[in-house]
Design a protein around this motif. Structure first.
Motif, PDB file in Angstrom:
ATOM      1  N   TYR A 126     -17.854  36.415  32.874  1.00 25.19           N
ATOM      2  CA  TYR A 126     -16.209  36.266  32.721  1.00 25.19           C
ATOM      3  C   TYR A 126     -15.979  34.947  33.500  1.00 25.19           C
ATOM      4  N   HIS A 127     -17.114  33.659  34.231  1.00 19.91           N
ATOM      5  CA  HIS A 127     -16.994  32.432  34.463  1.00 19.91           C
ATOM      6  C   HIS A 127     -16.638  31.436  33.709  1.00 19.91           C
ATOM      7  N   GLN A 128     -17.377  31.857  32.844  1.00 26.32           N
ATOM      8  CA  GLN A 128     -17.893  31.296  30.894  1.00 26.32           C
ATOM      9  C   GLN A 128     -16.665  31.209  30.459  1.00 26.32           C
ATOM     10  N   ILE A 129     -16.366  32.245  30.243  1.00 26.14           N
ATOM     11  CA  ILE A 129     -15.848  32.377  30.026  1.00 26.14           C
ATOM     12  C   ILE A 129     -13.240  31.707  30.518  1.00 26.14           C
ATOM     13  N   GLU A 130     -13.860  31.963  31.996  1.00 19.25           N
ATOM     14  CA  GLU A 130     -12.906  31.375  32.833  1.00 19.25           C
ATOM     15  C   GLU A 130     -12.516  29.001  32.433  1.00 19.25           C
ATOM     16  N   LEU A 131     -14.104  29.477  32.704  1.00 17.71           N
ATOM     17  CA  LEU A 131     -14.211  27.445  32.338  1.00 17.71           C
ATOM     18  C   LEU A 131     -13.461  26.995  30.938  1.00 17.71           C
ATOM     19  N   ASP A 132     -13.878  27.679  30.251  1.00 25.12           N
ATOM     20  CA  ASP A 132     -13.434  27.125  28.293  1.00 25.12           C
ATOM     21  C   ASP A 132     -12.071  28.071  28.178  1.00 25.12           C
ATOM     22  N   LEU A 133     -11.213  28.766  29.126  1.00 26.27           N
ATOM     23  CA  LEU A 133     -10.298  29.069  29.156  1.00 26.27           C
ATOM     24  C   LEU A 133      -9.237  27.720  29.650  1.00 26.27           C
ATOM     25  N   ARG A 134      -9.964  27.235  30.430  1.00 31.44           N
ATOM     26  CA  ARG A 134      -9.305  26.023  31.397  1.00 31.44           C
ATOM     27  C   ARG A 134      -9.490  25.135  30.504  1.00 31.44           C
ATOM     28  N   ILE A 135     -10.357  24.920  30.004  1.00 37.12           N
ATOM     29  CA  ILE A 135     -10.567  23.486  28.934  1.00 37.12           C
ATOM     30  C   ILE A 135      -9.492  23.525  27.110  1.00 37.12           C
ATOM     31  N   TYR A 136      -9.021  25.579  27.014  1.00 34.92           N
ATOM     32  CA  TYR A 136      -8.398  25.485  26.031  1.00 34.92           C
ATOM     33  C   TYR A 136      -6.404  24.997  27.196  1.00 34.92           C
ATOM     34  N   LEU A 137      -6.792  25.081  27.577  1.00 34.85           N
ATOM     35  CA  LEU A 137      -5.692  25.034  28.966  1.00 34.85           C
ATOM     36  C   LEU A 137      -5.196  23.297  29.193  1.00 34.85           C
ATOM     37  N   THR A 138      -6.327  22.407  29.205  1.00 33.90           N
ATOM     38  CA  THR A 138      -6.108  20.887  28.492  1.00 33.90           C
ATOM     39  C   THR A 138      -6.058  21.316  27.658  1.00 33.90           C
ATOM     40  N   GLN A 139      -6.103  21.555  26.234  1.00 37.49           N
ATOM     41  CA  GLN A 139      -5.681  21.290  24.954  1.00 37.49           C
ATOM     42  C   GLN A 139      -4.869  21.563  24.980  1.00 37.49           C
ATOM     43  N   LEU A 140      -3.749  22.134  25.137  1.00 38.68           N
ATOM     44  CA  LEU A 140      -2.111  23.187  25.138  1.00 38.68           C
ATOM     45  C   LEU A 140      -1.730  21.936  25.797  1.00 38.68           C
ATOM     46  N   GLU A 141      -1.740  21.578  27.095  1.00 38.61           N
ATOM     47  CA  GLU A 141      -1.024  20.403  27.708  1.00 38.61           C
ATOM     48  C   GLU A 141      -1.847  18.957  27.531  1.00 38.61           C
TER      49      GLU A 141
END
Length: 148
Positions: A126-141
């Protein structure tokens, strides 16, 4: 990674493609499969849907709402899960992480130790996926979409 413009390379190497859950019916099936595996005895969900009103970058990834109302002499309650529409074109792991997070709120209302233990029970990474999701959101923005 942002400076070197390697966010998309990192994400695509770990999560090469987007999921195929693109409508509310498929989302409901996906959510209910996870709920039935880990939280069979928890409160029922009255609504599960993608929501284009959730602004991801500044607000939330998904929402869990608990609505109580008096109907006659009974107190009725409904649980709803809404997932930001932007996650219609994201890797399945990210969608699953958001679903796990929102389902955990059925048992634990606060983001406390028990809440995160439940998230990790349902999704060990869960925690690794959450970190990667935040990286994804940075990519999007900052750069834009990589999954279509």
């Amino acid at each position: 990674m942002l400076e070197k413009q390697t966010l998309s390379k990192y994400l695509l190497s770990k999560y090469p493609q987007a999921h195929t859950i693109v409508n509310d019916k498929a989302l409901r099936s996906f959510v209910m499969a996870i709920k039935n595996q880990y939280l069979k005895k928890s409160s029922p969900l009255s609504k599960i849907q993608f929501d284009d009103k959730i602004h991801v970058i500044n607000n939330a990834l998904g929402l869990h709402t608990f609505v109580s109302r008096v109907q006659g002499n009974k107190l009725k309650s409904k649980n709803e899960i809404r997932i930001a529409t932007v996650f219609k074109s994201a890797p399945e792991e990210f969608l699953e992480m958001i679903v796990v997070h929102e389902l955990a709120h059925l048992k634990e209302k606060e983001h406390n130790k028990a809440f995160y233990q439940l998230c990790c029970h349902m999704m060990p990474d869960y925690h690794q996926i959450e970190l990667d999701l935040r990286i994804y959101l940075t990519q999007l923005e900052c750069i834009g979409r990589i999954y279509h």
